[in-house]
Design an enzyme around this catalytic site. Structure first.
Site, short mmCIF file in Angstrom:
data_model
loop_
_atom_site.label_atom_id
_atom_site.label_comp_id
_atom_site.label_asym_id
_atom_site.label_seq_id
_atom_site.Cartn_x
_atom_site.Cartn_y
_atom_site.Cartn_z
N HIS A 181 -6.56 -5.59 3.01
CA HIS A 181 -5.38 -4.94 3.59
C HIS A 181 -4.78 -5.94 4.58
O HIS A 181 -5.49 -6.42 5.47
CB HIS A 181 -5.76 -3.69 4.38
N ASP A 210 0.86 -1.18 0.00
CA ASP A 210 0.00 0.00 0.00
C ASP A 210 0.90 1.23 0.00
O ASP A 210 1.87 1.33 0.77
CB ASP A 210 -0.91 -0.01 1.24
N ILE A 211 0.56 2.20 -0.87
CA ILE A 211 1.39 3.40 -1.04
C ILE A 211 1.33 4.31 0.20
O ILE A 211 2.22 5.13 0.43
CB ILE A 211 0.97 4.16 -2.32
N GLN A 245 -14.19 2.59 1.70
CA GLN A 245 -13.59 2.06 0.47
C GLN A 245 -13.36 3.19 -0.53
O GLN A 245 -14.30 3.90 -0.89
CB GLN A 245 -14.49 0.99 -0.17
N HIS A 295 -10.23 -5.61 -2.44
CA HIS A 295 -8.88 -5.82 -1.92
C HIS A 295 -8.93 -6.07 -0.42
O HIS A 295 -9.82 -5.57 0.27
CB HIS A 295 -7.97 -4.63 -2.23
N ASN A 332 -12.60 -3.13 3.23
CA ASN A 332 -13.64 -2.09 3.22
C ASN A 332 -14.57 -2.28 2.02
O ASN A 332 -14.10 -2.56 0.91
CB ASN A 332 -12.98 -0.72 3.14
P1 AMP Z 1 -9.60 1.36 0.54
O1 AMP Z 1 -9.81 2.64 1.30
O2 AMP Z 1 -9.91 0.13 1.35
O3 AMP Z 1 -10.30 1.37 -0.81
O4 AMP Z 1 -8.05 1.27 0.28
C1 AMP Z 1 -7.42 1.75 -0.87
C2 AMP Z 1 -5.94 1.75 -0.58
O5 AMP Z 1 -5.24 1.88 -1.81
C3 AMP Z 1 -5.48 2.90 0.31
O6 AMP Z 1 -4.95 2.36 1.53
C4 AMP Z 1 -4.40 3.60 -0.53
O7 AMP Z 1 -3.30 4.02 0.23
C5 AMP Z 1 -4.02 2.53 -1.53
N1 AMP Z 1 -3.50 3.02 -2.78
C6 AMP Z 1 -3.99 4.04 -3.55
N2 AMP Z 1 -3.23 4.18 -4.66
C7 AMP Z 1 -2.25 3.25 -4.60
C8 AMP Z 1 -1.15 2.90 -5.45
N3 AMP Z 1 -0.91 3.54 -6.60
N4 AMP Z 1 -0.33 1.89 -5.05
C9 AMP Z 1 -0.56 1.26 -3.88
N5 AMP Z 1 -1.57 1.52 -3.06
C10 AMP Z 1 -2.42 2.51 -3.40
#
Ligand code: AMP
Ligand code: ZN
Length: 139
Positions: A102, A31-32, A94, A100, A87
């Site tokens: 986490h 996760d970024i 979400q 996905h 989420n």
């Molecule tokens: P959610 O809120 O459960 O939809 O989580 C989405 C997740 O994607 C968040 O924790 C972000 O930090 C992560 N995210 C968004 N863009 C990227 C990316 N380019 N590479 C890796 N993780 C990402």
């Protein structure tokens, strides 16, 4: 595959990622914006928006990947524990509409606290009514 989905772009290689694991059906990458460093996302290559839309057999296989990543975090990072978060919908936080999980490594010293404020039911009857409503739609 969805053309404007961020995670589909990662699956296609249009956006880079720090890859942790991949197989025919799944991809795991960092996760970024990690809650704790090492925080990993597991996604299916195929696009499904969230848990309710995802076919149960794919979800079952996905859990094996989640377990694999959790074990690897414990071994590689010497994590003391693991949180799994998933989420669904904006109300649940979400942000990316491609299912996905986490996988978040936890350390006794990491200082992270979930803002988990437990509420209570007004009465045993209200609690039972809630159980009955959900139960009626389980089958
Ligand atoms: P959610 O809120 O459960 O939809 O989580 C989405 C997740 O994607 C968040 O924790 C972000 O930090 C992560 N995210 C968004 N863009 C990227 C990316 N380019 N590479 C890796 N993780 C990402
Ligand atoms: Zn997608």
């Amino acid at each position: 595959m969805s053309t404007d989905c961020l995670f589909c772009k990662i699956v296609r290689g249009d956006i880079p990622c720090a890859k942790v694991y991949e197989d025919e059906n799944f991809l795991a990458f960092l996760d970024i914006g990690p809650i704790i460093k090492g925080h990993t996302l597991v996604i299916p290559r195929e696009h499904y928006a969230s848990l309710p839309e995802t076919p149960a057999p794919l979800l079952a296989d996905m859990m094996s990947v989640v377990q694999r990543i959790a074990g690897a975090q414990m071994n590689a990072l010497k994590a003391d524990g693991i949180n799994i978060v998933q989420n669904n919908g904006r109300a649940a936080g979400q942000l990316v509409d491609h299912i996905h999980f986490h996988i978040i490594p936890r350390f006794t010293t990491d200082g992270h606290k979930w803002n988990w404020a437990a509420k209570s039911y007004d009465s045993p009857a209200e609690m039972q009514s809630m159980a009955d409503q959900i139960s009626a739609r389980c089958s």
